[in-house]
Design a protein around this motif. Structure first.
Motif, short mmCIF file in Angstrom:
data_model
loop_
_atom_site.label_atom_id
_atom_site.label_comp_id
_atom_site.label_asym_id
_atom_site.label_seq_id
_atom_site.Cartn_x
_atom_site.Cartn_y
_atom_site.Cartn_z
N VAL A 1 0.83 -1.21 0.00
CA VAL A 1 0.00 0.00 0.00
C VAL A 1 0.87 1.27 0.00
N THR A 2 0.21 2.37 -0.35
CA THR A 2 0.78 3.70 -0.15
C THR A 2 -0.04 4.39 0.94
N PHE A 3 0.65 4.96 1.91
CA PHE A 3 -0.04 5.65 3.01
C PHE A 3 -0.35 7.08 2.59
N THR A 4 -1.58 7.51 2.84
CA THR A 4 -2.03 8.80 2.30
C THR A 4 -2.25 9.88 3.34
N ASP A 5 -2.38 9.51 4.60
CA ASP A 5 -2.79 10.50 5.59
C ASP A 5 -2.41 10.00 6.98
N LEU A 6 -2.59 10.87 7.99
CA LEU A 6 -2.47 10.49 9.40
C LEU A 6 -3.76 10.84 10.11
N THR A 7 -4.24 9.95 10.98
CA THR A 7 -5.43 10.27 11.78
C THR A 7 -5.02 11.17 12.94
N HIS A 8 -6.02 11.70 13.67
CA HIS A 8 -5.71 12.54 14.83
C HIS A 8 -5.07 11.72 15.95
N GLU A 9 -5.07 10.38 15.83
CA GLU A 9 -4.39 9.52 16.81
C GLU A 9 -2.98 9.15 16.36
N GLY A 10 -2.55 9.67 15.19
CA GLY A 10 -1.20 9.41 14.71
C GLY A 10 -1.04 8.13 13.91
N LYS A 11 -2.16 7.47 13.59
CA LYS A 11 -2.09 6.25 12.76
C LYS A 11 -2.09 6.64 11.28
N ALA A 12 -1.29 5.91 10.50
CA ALA A 12 -1.27 6.15 9.06
C ALA A 12 -2.51 5.54 8.43
N VAL A 13 -2.95 6.13 7.30
CA VAL A 13 -4.14 5.64 6.60
C VAL A 13 -3.73 5.10 5.23
N VAL B 1 -2.91 2.10 10.42
CA VAL B 1 -1.66 1.38 10.68
C VAL B 1 -0.74 2.23 11.54
N GLU B 2 -0.22 1.65 12.63
CA GLU B 2 0.74 2.36 13.47
C GLU B 2 2.13 2.32 12.84
N GLY B 3 2.86 3.44 12.98
CA GLY B 3 4.28 3.44 12.64
C GLY B 3 4.64 3.88 11.24
N ALA B 4 3.64 4.15 10.38
CA ALA B 4 3.93 4.62 9.02
C ALA B 4 3.59 6.11 8.92
N LEU B 5 4.06 6.73 7.83
CA LEU B 5 3.83 8.16 7.60
C LEU B 5 3.27 8.39 6.20
N PRO B 6 2.57 9.50 5.98
CA PRO B 6 2.02 9.79 4.65
C PRO B 6 3.12 9.80 3.57
N ASP B 7 2.75 9.26 2.39
CA ASP B 7 3.62 9.15 1.21
C ASP B 7 4.64 8.02 1.30
N GLU B 8 4.64 7.27 2.40
CA GLU B 8 5.49 6.08 2.46
C GLU B 8 4.75 4.91 1.84
N THR B 9 5.48 3.91 1.37
CA THR B 9 4.88 2.69 0.83
C THR B 9 5.46 1.49 1.57
N ASN C 1 -13.80 -3.71 10.57
CA ASN C 1 -15.08 -3.15 11.00
C ASN C 1 -15.90 -2.81 9.76
N LYS C 2 -17.11 -2.31 9.97
CA LYS C 2 -17.99 -2.07 8.84
C LYS C 2 -17.41 -1.05 7.85
N GLY C 3 -16.90 0.08 8.39
CA GLY C 3 -16.44 1.12 7.47
C GLY C 3 -14.95 1.32 7.42
N TYR C 4 -14.20 0.57 8.24
CA TYR C 4 -12.75 0.73 8.30
C TYR C 4 -12.14 -0.49 8.98
N GLY C 5 -10.83 -0.62 8.85
CA GLY C 5 -10.14 -1.74 9.48
C GLY C 5 -8.79 -1.32 10.02
N PHE C 6 -8.07 -2.29 10.60
CA PHE C 6 -6.74 -2.05 11.15
C PHE C 6 -5.76 -3.06 10.56
N ALA C 7 -4.51 -2.64 10.48
CA ALA C 7 -3.47 -3.54 9.98
C ALA C 7 -2.17 -3.23 10.71
#
Length: 457
Positions: A16-28, A38-46, A55-61
């Motif tokens: 994947v390519t990470f596109t954003d950070l949540t307000h909790e600091g998790k990469a999206v 996802v914990e530990g990644a930053l936007p624009d990293e792959t 979950n119904k509208g989102y998940g974790f990895a």
């Protein structure tokens, strides 16, 4: 139970390519529009991730590996960063953290407040973004037959034993380690939360950032502290110049840290510290801002936005121990502070007396009940300052502000989302948001404070 419709399955390994950070600091990372956090990644990293929860509208990895990194990435200096949940952004440069926090405030002003044109200034950060906290409180436990003290491992009650925390004042680390060692040497058993046995539950250290005064607080399950005199002597010998040693007793089976009984074992009941030219007495249980350097920046901005000339009546809702109130009182005609916690109001009154401030009055109660009562008594504020908890202002308080129509509202916030929501309410009631200034009170974490100023149309 209906099956979750997601374009991925549990344990899928994806590139994947990470596109954003949540307000909790998790990469999206998004797969066919489905967000994975996802914990530990930053936007624009792959990189590669493995799906861990859906979950119904989102998940974790979880992050498996990174293929491409960005310049904002750095090696976390803390040796337990991956285990401890205290910080979330040590893997990001400080400049990157400030940009992330600016974007967080800017985004909620667009999305929630619907105010894309309101100026949001760059975040006011720290010259040194480490060792800023003046208070540390850590649980104490037993591991492999030895006393351990440190923070809880992420999502658990397993204590990570640590000798230092890089966002705490160095002397806090020293106090915690020495108290732990003295208790171990004197046979004081740590608390076992499963069996509700043992004596020492938590250790807290408080440091007067400007005065250098030091307080150690032992939170115990029992009122009786075995070998009390030896422990007091041991701490005094191990921590030269300690100002205060306090015991707090919490006999309950609970996750709440403090109990109702507090007694001073040695020295003073309080330590003193200053923010700007205001002096504060801080007891074991006082609420006091943990980053005094940035508190001065934050309150300085609130004071600037209040535009006081010496003739104004000011109301400080959620006044705590009077921290902002006393800053305002030096420039205002009268200040009225309200806070729901009675002990905080007692502290506020004492702090006003300590500083010789006679034009500040404090009352305990709910802001949305006390302020309308003041209005009926004829108190007409020119400025209302609010500094609410994370949930934001009570709806009844916002309506009270709209009813009282002060010329200016200064909103100090620790949660950009509820700030944006409340600014929208005040705008709809006839106020204009002039500008928003974010302030970084908690470097290396995802939290950001902000001050906004509104004027009546």
């Amino acid at each position: 139970m209906a099956k979750i419709q997601a374009p991925v399955k549990m344990k899928d390994v994806l590139h994947v390519t990470f596109t954003d950070l949540t307000h909790e600091g998790k990469a999206v990372a998004k797969v066919d529009g489905y967000p994975l956090f996802v914990e530990g990644a930053l936007p624009d990293e792959t990189g590669e991730i493995e799906v861990t929860k859906l979950n119904k509208g989102y998940g974790f990895a979880k992050l498996v590996r990174l293929d491409k990194t960005v310049p904002e990435r750095q090696e976390p200096p803390c040796r337990v960063y991956d285990e401890c949940g205290g910080c979330q952004l040590q893997h990001m440069t400080y400049e990157g953290q400030l940009n992330m926090k600016y974007n967080q405030v800017r985004n909620v002003m667009n999305r929630i407040a619907k105010m894309p044109d309101v100026p949001v200034h760059p975040v006011l950060g720290m010259e040194d973004s480490w060792r800023y906290r003046n208070k540390a409180q850590v649980p104490v436990g037993l591991s492999g037959g030895s006393i351990v003290a440190g923070f809880y491992k992420k999502r658990s009650h397993e204590i990570i034993d640590m000798n230092e925390c890089l966002i705490q004042h160095e002397q806090s680390d020293e106090i915690i380690q020495k108290v732990k060692d003295v208790c171990a040497a004197n046979g004081v058993m740590p608390y076992d939360e499963k069996r509700h046995k043992g004596v020492i539950r938590h250790v807290m250290a408080r440091i007067g950032y400007q005065t250098g005064e030091k307080m150690a607080v032992l939170i115990t399950r029992t009122a009786d502290l075995p070998n009390k005199e030896a422990i007091i002597k041991g701490i005094r010998d191990a921590v030269p110049g300690i100002t205060s040693i306090v015991q707090n007793v919490n006999p309950d089976k609970t996750n709440v840290i403090f109990g109702n009984q507090t007694r001073t074992l040695y020295g003073e009941d309080v330590i003193y510290d200053t923010i700007g030219d205001v002096k504060f007495a801080i007891s074991a249980r006082s609420f006091y801002q943990v980053n005094p350097v940035q508190t001065e920046v934050l309150y300085g901005k609130a004071l600037e936005y209040a535009e006081l000339t010496g003739n104004e009546v000011v109301i400080d809702a959620y006044c705590g121990i009077g921290t902002i109130s006393l800053f305002l009182a030096k420039k205002a005609k009268e200040v009225y502070g309200v806070e729901i916690v009675p002990q905080a109001i007692e502290d506020a009154k004492k702090n006003a007396e300590l500083n010789g401030i006679k034009n500040a009055a404090f009352e305990a109660g709910k802001a949305e009940e006390v302020i309308p009562a003041w209005h009926k008594q004829g108190i007409r504020p020119d400025v209302i300052v609010v500094d609410p908890p994370r949930k934001g202002c009570d709806e009844a308080l916002l309506q009270t502000i709209l009813d009282m129509k002060p010329k200016r509202v200064v909103y100090v916030s620790c949660n950009p989302g509820t700030l944006a929501r409340d600014l929208r309410t005040l705008e709809d009631g006839g106020y204009k948001t002039r500008e928003v200034q974010p302030v970084d009170m908690f470097p290396q974490t995802v939290h950001v404070e902000a001050v906004a100023v509104l004027t009546l149309y």
